[in-house]
Motif scaffolding. Structure first.
Motif, PDB file in Angstrom:
ATOM      1  N   SER A  56     -27.241 -29.833  47.229  1.00 30.82           N
ATOM      2  CA  SER A  56     -27.247 -28.822  46.170  1.00 30.82           C
ATOM      3  C   SER A  56     -27.523 -29.465  44.813  1.00 30.82           C
ATOM      4  CB  SER A  56     -25.933 -28.054  46.144  1.00 30.82           C
ATOM      5  OG  SER A  56     -24.870 -28.895  45.755  1.00 30.82           O
ATOM      6  N   GLY A  57     -27.108 -30.701  44.634  1.00 24.98           N
ATOM      7  CA  GLY A  57     -27.405 -31.419  43.403  1.00 24.98           C
ATOM      8  C   GLY A  57     -28.889 -31.696  43.227  1.00 24.98           C
ATOM      9  N   LYS A  58     -29.607 -31.730  44.333  1.00 25.79           N
ATOM     10  CA  LYS A  58     -31.054 -31.930  44.287  1.00 25.79           C
ATOM     11  C   LYS A  58     -31.802 -30.624  44.024  1.00 25.79           C
ATOM     12  CE  LYS A  58     -31.203 -36.305  45.158  1.00 25.79           C
ATOM     13  NZ  LYS A  58     -31.786 -37.261  44.245  1.00 25.79           N
ATOM     14  N   GLY A  59     -31.062 -29.499  43.948  1.00 15.99           N
ATOM     15  CA  GLY A  59     -31.673 -28.222  43.602  1.00 15.99           C
ATOM     16  C   GLY A  59     -32.119 -27.370  44.773  1.00 15.99           C
ATOM     17  N   TYR A  60     -31.688 -27.683  45.978  1.00 16.22           N
ATOM     18  CA  TYR A  60     -32.074 -26.878  47.134  1.00 16.22           C
ATOM     19  C   TYR A  60     -31.271 -25.581  47.176  1.00 16.22           C
ATOM     20  CZ  TYR A  60     -34.799 -30.736  48.977  1.00 16.22           C
ATOM     21  OH  TYR A  60     -35.733 -31.714  49.147  1.00 16.22           O
ATOM     22  N   SER A  61     -31.850 -24.559  47.798  1.00 15.70           N
ATOM     23  CA  SER A  61     -31.205 -23.249  47.898  1.00 15.70           C
ATOM     24  C   SER A  61     -30.127 -23.263  48.982  1.00 15.70           C
ATOM     25  CB  SER A  61     -32.242 -22.183  48.230  1.00 15.70           C
ATOM     26  OG  SER A  61     -32.722 -22.381  49.541  1.00 15.70           O
ATOM     27  N   PHE A  62     -29.334 -22.185  48.991  1.00 18.73           N
ATOM     28  CA  PHE A  62     -28.299 -22.033  50.010  1.00 18.73           C
ATOM     29  C   PHE A  62     -28.914 -21.978  51.409  1.00 18.73           C
ATOM     30  CE2 PHE A  62     -25.713 -19.330  52.770  1.00 18.73           C
ATOM     31  CZ  PHE A  62     -24.548 -20.065  52.781  1.00 18.73           C
ATOM     32  N   ASP A  63     -30.056 -21.342  51.554  1.00 17.96           N
ATOM     33  CA  ASP A  63     -30.721 -21.258  52.861  1.00 17.96           C
ATOM     34  C   ASP A  63     -31.121 -22.643  53.366  1.00 17.96           C
ATOM     35  OD1 ASP A  63     -30.468 -18.520  52.931  1.00 17.96           O
ATOM     36  OD2 ASP A  63     -32.439 -18.162  52.021  1.00 17.96           O
ATOM     37  N   ALA A  64     -31.633 -23.473  52.479  1.00 22.44           N
ATOM     38  CA  ALA A  64     -32.006 -24.830  52.876  1.00 22.44           C
ATOM     39  C   ALA A  64     -30.781 -25.648  53.253  1.00 22.44           C
ATOM     40  CB  ALA A  64     -32.774 -25.516  51.749  1.00 22.44           C
ATOM     41  N   ILE A  65     -29.712 -25.489  52.473  1.00 20.68           N
ATOM     42  CA  ILE A  65     -28.477 -26.226  52.752  1.00 20.68           C
ATOM     43  C   ILE A  65     -27.885 -25.780  54.085  1.00 20.68           C
ATOM     44  CG2 ILE A  65     -26.107 -26.645  51.981  1.00 20.68           C
ATOM     45  CD1 ILE A  65     -27.183 -26.400  49.102  1.00 20.68           C
ATOM     46  N   SER A  66     -27.844 -24.479  54.340  1.00 20.33           N
ATOM     47  CA  SER A  66     -27.285 -23.994  55.612  1.00 20.33           C
ATOM     48  C   SER A  66     -28.174 -24.395  56.783  1.00 20.33           C
ATOM     49  CB  SER A  66     -27.071 -22.488  55.575  1.00 20.33           C
ATOM     50  OG  SER A  66     -28.294 -21.821  55.399  1.00 20.33           O
ATOM     51  N   GLY A  67     -29.464 -24.512  56.552  1.00 25.72           N
ATOM     52  CA  GLY A  67     -30.368 -24.982  57.611  1.00 25.72           C
ATOM     53  C   GLY A  67     -30.110 -26.425  57.985  1.00 25.72           C
ATOM     54  N   ILE A  68     -29.596 -27.199  57.043  1.00 17.85           N
ATOM     55  CA  ILE A  68     -29.234 -28.586  57.319  1.00 17.85           C
ATOM     56  C   ILE A  68     -27.831 -28.661  57.918  1.00 17.85           C
ATOM     57  CG2 ILE A  68     -28.703 -30.807  56.213  1.00 17.85           C
ATOM     58  CD1 ILE A  68     -30.824 -30.034  54.091  1.00 17.85           C
ATOM     59  N   MET A  69     -26.921 -27.839  57.393  1.00 16.88           N
ATOM     60  CA  MET A  69     -25.512 -27.930  57.767  1.00 16.88           C
ATOM     61  C   MET A  69     -25.198 -27.427  59.173  1.00 16.88           C
ATOM     62  SD  MET A  69     -24.221 -29.473  55.375  1.00 16.88           S
ATOM     63  CE  MET A  69     -22.592 -29.359  56.037  1.00 16.88           C
ATOM     64  N   MET A  70     -25.811 -26.334  59.575  1.00 13.77           N
ATOM     65  CA  MET A  70     -25.463 -25.748  60.872  1.00 13.77           C
ATOM     66  C   MET A  70     -25.715 -26.711  62.038  1.00 13.77           C
ATOM     67  SD  MET A  70     -23.871 -23.091  60.323  1.00 13.77           S
ATOM     68  CE  MET A  70     -23.758 -22.378  61.937  1.00 13.77           C
ATOM     69  N   PRO A  71     -26.870 -27.361  62.133  1.00 12.01           N
ATOM     70  CA  PRO A  71     -27.045 -28.320  63.232  1.00 12.01           C
ATOM     71  C   PRO A  71     -26.067 -29.495  63.158  1.00 12.01           C
ATOM     72  CG  PRO A  71     -29.152 -27.805  62.221  1.00 12.01           C
ATOM     73  CD  PRO A  71     -28.102 -27.176  61.374  1.00 12.01           C
TER      74      PRO A  71
END
Length: 106
Positions: A34-49
């Motif tokens: 999130s500090g790099k400016g990514y959206s919540f969708d991008a973060i959740s796409g990384i976090m779920m797996p």
């Protein structure tokens, strides 16, 4: 067999690795992304797996680490699962610090 590792030591390493990876997956990675400016969708796409992998490796691995004599999980105390392995099997009272995965003395 000289030089073998006890089942308790293996289970303890698994517990430490799982307990250290949890805050990294749950807090450090999302804060960094999130500090790099990514959206919540991008973060959740990384976090779920990552969370599913942690659940499978952490939870499944703890169920596979069992007493060589009675096959009870080292992480079960009665009906509950705990985050740290038992030194002595609660079912057959085997000292798990003195035997390896196959039941041989360490």
């Amino acid at each position: 067999m000289a030089g073998s590792t006890s089942i308790y030591t293996i289970a303890r390493r698994h517990a430490v690795a799982t307990l250290l990876s949890m805050p990294i997956i749950m807090w450090v990675i999302p804060l960094f992304v999130s500090g790099k400016g990514y959206s919540f969708d991008a973060i959740s796409g990384i976090m779920m797996p990552l969370m599913v992998t942690l659940l499978i490796v952490g939870g499944g691995g703890s169920l596979l680490l069992v007493c060589p004599n009675c096959r009870k999980s080292l992480f079960m105390r009665g009906p509950f699962s705990v985050p740290w392995p038992a030194r002595t099997c609660s079912e057959c009272q085997t000292d798990l610090t003195r035997i390896d995965r196959k039941g041989a003395p360490v």
